[in-house]
Each structure stands twice: as C-alpha cells, then as structure tokens.
Design an enzyme around this catalytic site. Structure first.
Site, mmCIF file in Angstrom:
data_model
loop_
_atom_site.group_PDB
_atom_site.id
_atom_site.type_symbol
_atom_site.label_atom_id
_atom_site.label_comp_id
_atom_site.label_asym_id
_atom_site.label_seq_id
_atom_site.Cartn_x
_atom_site.Cartn_y
_atom_site.Cartn_z
ATOM 1 N N ASP A 30 -6.226 17.817 -4.712
ATOM 2 C CA ASP A 30 -5.963 17.325 -6.126
ATOM 3 C C ASP A 30 -4.256 17.396 -6.382
ATOM 4 O OD1 ASP A 30 -7.953 17.186 -8.638
ATOM 5 O OD2 ASP A 30 -5.789 17.247 -9.049
ATOM 6 N N ASN A 89 -17.771 15.608 -12.679
ATOM 7 C CA ASN A 89 -17.474 15.317 -14.175
ATOM 8 C C ASN A 89 -17.914 13.857 -14.526
ATOM 9 O OD1 ASN A 89 -16.179 17.867 -14.962
ATOM 10 N ND2 ASN A 89 -14.265 17.069 -14.052
ATOM 11 N N SER A 97 -11.409 11.456 -15.845
ATOM 12 C CA SER A 97 -10.234 10.557 -16.173
ATOM 13 C C SER A 97 -10.099 9.440 -15.114
ATOM 14 C CB SER A 97 -9.055 11.544 -15.931
ATOM 15 O OG SER A 97 -9.001 12.112 -14.847
ATOM 16 N N HIS A 102 -15.995 11.541 -7.682
ATOM 17 C CA HIS A 102 -15.227 12.478 -6.775
ATOM 18 C C HIS A 102 -16.187 13.823 -7.024
ATOM 19 C CE1 HIS A 102 -13.371 11.811 -10.709
ATOM 20 N NE2 HIS A 102 -12.984 12.946 -10.813
ATOM 21 N N LEU A 103 -16.067 14.469 -6.094
ATOM 22 C CA LEU A 103 -16.682 16.001 -6.082
ATOM 23 C C LEU A 103 -15.274 16.961 -5.905
ATOM 24 C CD1 LEU A 103 -19.186 17.749 -5.728
ATOM 25 C CD2 LEU A 103 -19.047 17.565 -3.419
ATOM 26 N N HIS A 104 -15.289 17.780 -6.990
ATOM 27 C CA HIS A 104 -14.023 18.650 -7.040
ATOM 28 C C HIS A 104 -14.716 19.895 -5.973
ATOM 29 C CE1 HIS A 104 -11.619 17.164 -10.542
ATOM 30 N NE2 HIS A 104 -12.765 16.458 -10.718
HETATM 31 P P1 AMP Z 1 -11.826 14.084 -13.282
HETATM 32 O O1 AMP Z 1 -11.157 14.499 -14.528
HETATM 33 O O2 AMP Z 1 -12.789 14.829 -12.776
HETATM 34 O O3 AMP Z 1 -11.684 12.645 -13.311
HETATM 35 O O4 AMP Z 1 -10.822 14.393 -11.973
HETATM 36 C C1 AMP Z 1 -9.725 13.490 -11.813
HETATM 37 C C2 AMP Z 1 -8.877 14.397 -10.909
HETATM 38 O O5 AMP Z 1 -8.003 13.511 -10.031
HETATM 39 C C3 AMP Z 1 -8.005 15.049 -11.556
HETATM 40 O O6 AMP Z 1 -8.129 16.681 -11.097
HETATM 41 C C4 AMP Z 1 -6.517 14.842 -11.327
HETATM 42 O O7 AMP Z 1 -5.493 15.860 -11.002
HETATM 43 C C5 AMP Z 1 -6.829 13.931 -9.767
HETATM 44 N N1 AMP Z 1 -5.881 13.246 -9.552
HETATM 45 C C6 AMP Z 1 -5.137 12.184 -10.103
HETATM 46 N N2 AMP Z 1 -4.360 11.333 -9.504
HETATM 47 C C7 AMP Z 1 -4.583 11.879 -8.201
HETATM 48 C C8 AMP Z 1 -3.720 11.238 -7.094
HETATM 49 N N3 AMP Z 1 -3.041 10.463 -6.988
HETATM 50 N N4 AMP Z 1 -3.992 12.214 -6.024
HETATM 51 C C9 AMP Z 1 -4.880 13.249 -6.035
HETATM 52 N N5 AMP Z 1 -5.667 13.697 -7.075
HETATM 53 C C10 AMP Z 1 -5.462 13.109 -8.283
#
Ligand code: AMP
Length: 116
Positions: A30, A89, A97, A102-104
C-alpha cells in the site's frame, strides 16, 4: 490504461511494489501504509468489492487468503506468536476508495479491537 487503478497495477500499466503475483492474484505494498506491513491482495479479474462477490469468485477469494498468509510468512508475521489483520472495506462508511476488490493485510504491530 483502464479506468480502474488496480486493473492498471495488475496489467503493469501503473507501477507498484509487487510482492507476489500468481494466476489469480497480485499482491503489492500500500502506498499509504497504516502498519509496518501493509499489503493489498487483489484478484486479477475486476471484481468491484466484497458485496458483489458471487459463487463464481470462490477461487479468487481462496487464493487471496492463501496469498495473504504467504506474504505474512515472507514478512515474518505469519506464525502463531505474531499474527495479522485482514480487512475488506465496502462502501463510504468503511472509507472504501478503490472499486476493485482488495484485501488489506496489516501487521507488524498490535491493533485495537474494536477498531477505532
Ligand atoms: P480502501 O480504502 O479499502 O479502498 O483502500 C484503498 C487503498 O489503496 C488505500 O489504503 C490506499 O492507500 C491504497 N492505494 C491507493 N493508490 C495506490 C497505489 N497506486 N498503489 C498502492 N496502493 C494504493
């Protein structure tokens, strides 16, 4: 280039710090890490989020969990003495966002429960 950021990372059109890649998934760090280990595991196929997953995506979901464990092992947090948090999320209340499943994988520190 597509209109999906994570599709573009999967295809290599947008660079990312990829830690694992296989037939079904790509795992990359991330850009805004919330823990010492913060890796996103995504399906190669465009699935919007966990609320849109159907019976046909079981293979991807299992693969995402297996990859998360493999990354955790690589990072030294996969053992019973450590551990990690997995987060999916969905929607604005969860601050989702990016509309590509995507799995954190978060770890390397202790977390509160319930989360803040
Ligand atoms: P979410 O809030 O669950 O949709 O997580 C989206 C995640 O994507 C966030 O933690 C961001 O920091 C991450 N993110 C956004 N753009 C990128 C990127 N270009 N490379 C890696 N992670 C990203």
């Amino acid at each position: 280039m597509s209109d999906c950021l994570f599709c573009d990372i999967v295809s290599g059109d947008i660079p990312a710090d990829v830690v694992r890649s296989d037939e079904l998934t790509v795992a990359f760090r991330d850009v805004n890490p919330q823990a010492p280990v913060h890796v996103l595991v995504v399906p190669r196929r465009h699935i919007i989020n966990a609320s849109t997953v159907g019976d046909g995506e079981g293979g991807e979901l299992a693969a995402m969990l297996v990859v998360a464990k493999a990354v955790a092992d690589d990072e030294g947090i996969g053992g019973e003495d450590r551990g990690y948090r997995l987060v999916l999320n969905v929607g604005p209340d969860a601050l989702n966002s990016v509309d590509h499943l995507h799995l954190h994988l978060l770890g390397g520190r202790a977390f509160d429960w319930p989360p803040g």
